[in-house]
Design a protein around this motif. Structure first.
Motif, PDB file in Angstrom:
ATOM      1  N   PHE A  38      -2.739  47.334 117.300  1.00 58.49           N
ATOM      2  CA  PHE A  38      -3.944  47.948 117.838  1.00 58.49           C
ATOM      3  C   PHE A  38      -5.169  47.531 117.027  1.00 58.49           C
ATOM      4  CE2 PHE A  38      -7.139  51.302 117.857  1.00 58.49           C
ATOM      5  CZ  PHE A  38      -7.446  51.324 119.207  1.00 58.49           C
ATOM      6  N   ALA A  39      -5.009  47.429 115.713  1.00 56.37           N
ATOM      7  CA  ALA A  39      -6.138  47.027 114.870  1.00 56.37           C
ATOM      8  C   ALA A  39      -6.619  45.627 115.226  1.00 56.37           C
ATOM      9  CB  ALA A  39      -5.734  47.084 113.400  1.00 56.37           C
ATOM     10  N   TRP A  40      -5.692  44.721 115.483  1.00 57.22           N
ATOM     11  CA  TRP A  40      -6.065  43.344 115.799  1.00 57.22           C
ATOM     12  C   TRP A  40      -6.525  43.173 117.238  1.00 57.22           C
ATOM     13  CZ3 TRP A  40      -6.808  39.224 112.712  1.00 57.22           C
ATOM     14  CH2 TRP A  40      -6.366  39.330 111.399  1.00 57.22           C
ATOM     15  N   LEU A  41      -5.865  43.865 118.174  1.00 60.94           N
ATOM     16  CA  LEU A  41      -6.136  43.636 119.594  1.00 60.94           C
ATOM     17  C   LEU A  41      -7.045  44.683 120.231  1.00 60.94           C
ATOM     18  CD1 LEU A  41      -2.544  42.636 120.722  1.00 60.94           C
ATOM     19  CD2 LEU A  41      -4.470  41.130 120.233  1.00 60.94           C
ATOM     20  N   GLY A  42      -7.297  45.787 119.541  1.00 57.94           N
ATOM     21  CA  GLY A  42      -8.112  46.862 120.095  1.00 57.94           C
ATOM     22  C   GLY A  42      -9.577  46.489 120.181  1.00 57.94           C
ATOM     23  N   GLY A  59     -11.905  44.192 117.668  1.00 55.37           N
ATOM     24  CA  GLY A  59     -11.084  43.334 116.814  1.00 55.37           C
ATOM     25  C   GLY A  59     -10.843  43.959 115.450  1.00 55.37           C
ATOM     26  N   ILE A  60     -10.400  43.158 114.523  1.00 53.62           N
ATOM     27  CA  ILE A  60     -10.047  43.641 113.187  1.00 53.62           C
ATOM     28  C   ILE A  60     -11.280  43.999 112.369  1.00 53.62           C
ATOM     29  CG2 ILE A  60      -9.968  41.386 112.066  1.00 53.62           C
ATOM     30  CD1 ILE A  60      -7.440  44.200 111.519  1.00 53.62           C
ATOM     31  N   ALA A  61     -12.431  43.472 112.716  1.00 56.82           N
ATOM     32  CA  ALA A  61     -13.641  43.667 111.918  1.00 56.82           C
ATOM     33  C   ALA A  61     -14.437  44.911 112.310  1.00 56.82           C
ATOM     34  CB  ALA A  61     -14.531  42.443 112.029  1.00 56.82           C
ATOM     35  N   ALA A  62     -13.971  45.691 113.280  1.00 55.00           N
ATOM     36  CA  ALA A  62     -14.714  46.886 113.697  1.00 55.00           C
ATOM     37  C   ALA A  62     -14.706  47.915 112.567  1.00 55.00           C
ATOM     38  CB  ALA A  62     -14.101  47.476 114.959  1.00 55.00           C
ATOM     39  N   PRO A  63     -15.873  48.330 112.079  1.00 51.74           N
ATOM     40  CA  PRO A  63     -15.921  49.220 110.913  1.00 51.74           C
ATOM     41  C   PRO A  63     -15.400  50.638 111.196  1.00 51.74           C
ATOM     42  CG  PRO A  63     -18.128  48.837 111.768  1.00 51.74           C
ATOM     43  CD  PRO A  63     -17.202  47.953 112.544  1.00 51.74           C
ATOM     44  N   GLN A  64     -15.550  51.128 112.396  1.00 51.59           N
ATOM     45  CA  GLN A  64     -15.110  52.491 112.687  1.00 51.59           C
ATOM     46  C   GLN A  64     -13.609  52.575 112.955  1.00 51.59           C
ATOM     47  OE1 GLN A  64     -17.477  50.933 114.540  1.00 51.59           O
ATOM     48  NE2 GLN A  64     -19.374  51.879 113.830  1.00 51.59           N
ATOM     49  N   VAL A  73      -7.133  53.776 112.936  1.00 49.62           N
ATOM     50  CA  VAL A  73      -5.840  53.099 112.849  1.00 49.62           C
ATOM     51  C   VAL A  73      -4.952  53.782 111.816  1.00 49.62           C
ATOM     52  CG1 VAL A  73      -4.720  50.934 112.168  1.00 49.62           C
ATOM     53  CG2 VAL A  73      -6.680  50.895 113.692  1.00 49.62           C
ATOM     54  N   MET A  74      -5.540  54.223 110.722  1.00 53.14           N
ATOM     55  CA  MET A  74      -4.765  54.926 109.706  1.00 53.14           C
ATOM     56  C   MET A  74      -4.169  56.215 110.268  1.00 53.14           C
ATOM     57  SD  MET A  74      -5.933  56.479 106.047  1.00 53.14           S
ATOM     58  CE  MET A  74      -6.769  57.856 106.790  1.00 53.14           C
ATOM     59  N   TRP A  75      -4.959  56.974 111.017  1.00 57.15           N
ATOM     60  CA  TRP A  75      -4.485  58.234 111.580  1.00 57.15           C
ATOM     61  C   TRP A  75      -3.605  58.030 112.806  1.00 57.15           C
ATOM     62  CZ3 TRP A  75      -4.416  62.646 109.126  1.00 57.15           C
ATOM     63  CH2 TRP A  75      -5.297  62.827 108.073  1.00 57.15           C
ATOM     64  N   LEU A  76      -3.570  56.841 113.352  1.00 56.82           N
ATOM     65  CA  LEU A  76      -2.746  56.539 114.511  1.00 56.82           C
ATOM     66  C   LEU A  76      -1.267  56.409 114.143  1.00 56.82           C
ATOM     67  CD1 LEU A  76      -3.078  55.882 117.547  1.00 56.82           C
ATOM     68  CD2 LEU A  76      -3.253  53.484 116.893  1.00 56.82           C
ATOM     69  N   ILE A  77      -0.975  56.095 112.903  1.00 61.05           N
ATOM     70  CA  ILE A  77       0.401  55.874 112.470  1.00 61.05           C
ATOM     71  C   ILE A  77       1.250  57.137 112.636  1.00 61.05           C
ATOM     72  CG2 ILE A  77       1.867  55.310 110.490  1.00 61.05           C
ATOM     73  CD1 ILE A  77      -0.455  53.539 109.508  1.00 61.05           C
ATOM     74  N   ALA A  78       0.756  58.280 112.199  1.00 69.18           N
ATOM     75  CA  ALA A  78       1.556  59.510 112.238  1.00 69.18           C
ATOM     76  C   ALA A  78       1.946  59.941 113.656  1.00 69.18           C
ATOM     77  CB  ALA A  78       0.817  60.631 111.513  1.00 69.18           C
TER      78      ALA A  78
END
Length: 98
Positions: A37-41, A44-49, A54-59
């Protein structure tokens, strides 16, 4: 009576296999899916928000996998399915990064 005892023992062993595979392989699958999701969302990967999201998406992904793993018929199938899903997710992640 003996058949009930044997069925209870196999059910309990299956329960442990499903739980451990959901905990370990479910977590690694959640990491790979959040990485995808971080790469394809959006952005892209450079989106600051996106970093915090992505961190909270793991749980939630991990807990979804862990709760749905008990619907699988056997512990071996759960382990095999999660292993294959992990391999596929990490191959996709590797291909997206390159």
């Amino acid at each position: 009576m003996e058949n009930k005892t044997r069925a209870a023992k196999t059910l309990q062993a299956d329960w442990w296999t499903k739980t451990l595979s959901g905990l370990v392989l479910g977590f690694t699958l959640a990491l790979a899916l959040s990485g995808l999701f971080a790469w394809l969302g959006p952005g892209g990967i450079a989106a600051p928000q996106k970093v915090q999201f992505v961190m909270w998406l793991i749980a939630p992904i991990w807990m979804l996998i862990l709760s749905l793993i008990y619907l699988v018929r056997s512990g071996v199938r759960a382990l095999t399915g999660l292993l294959l899903a992990n391999v596929l997710a990490y191959v996709l992640l590797f291909l997206v990064k390159t």
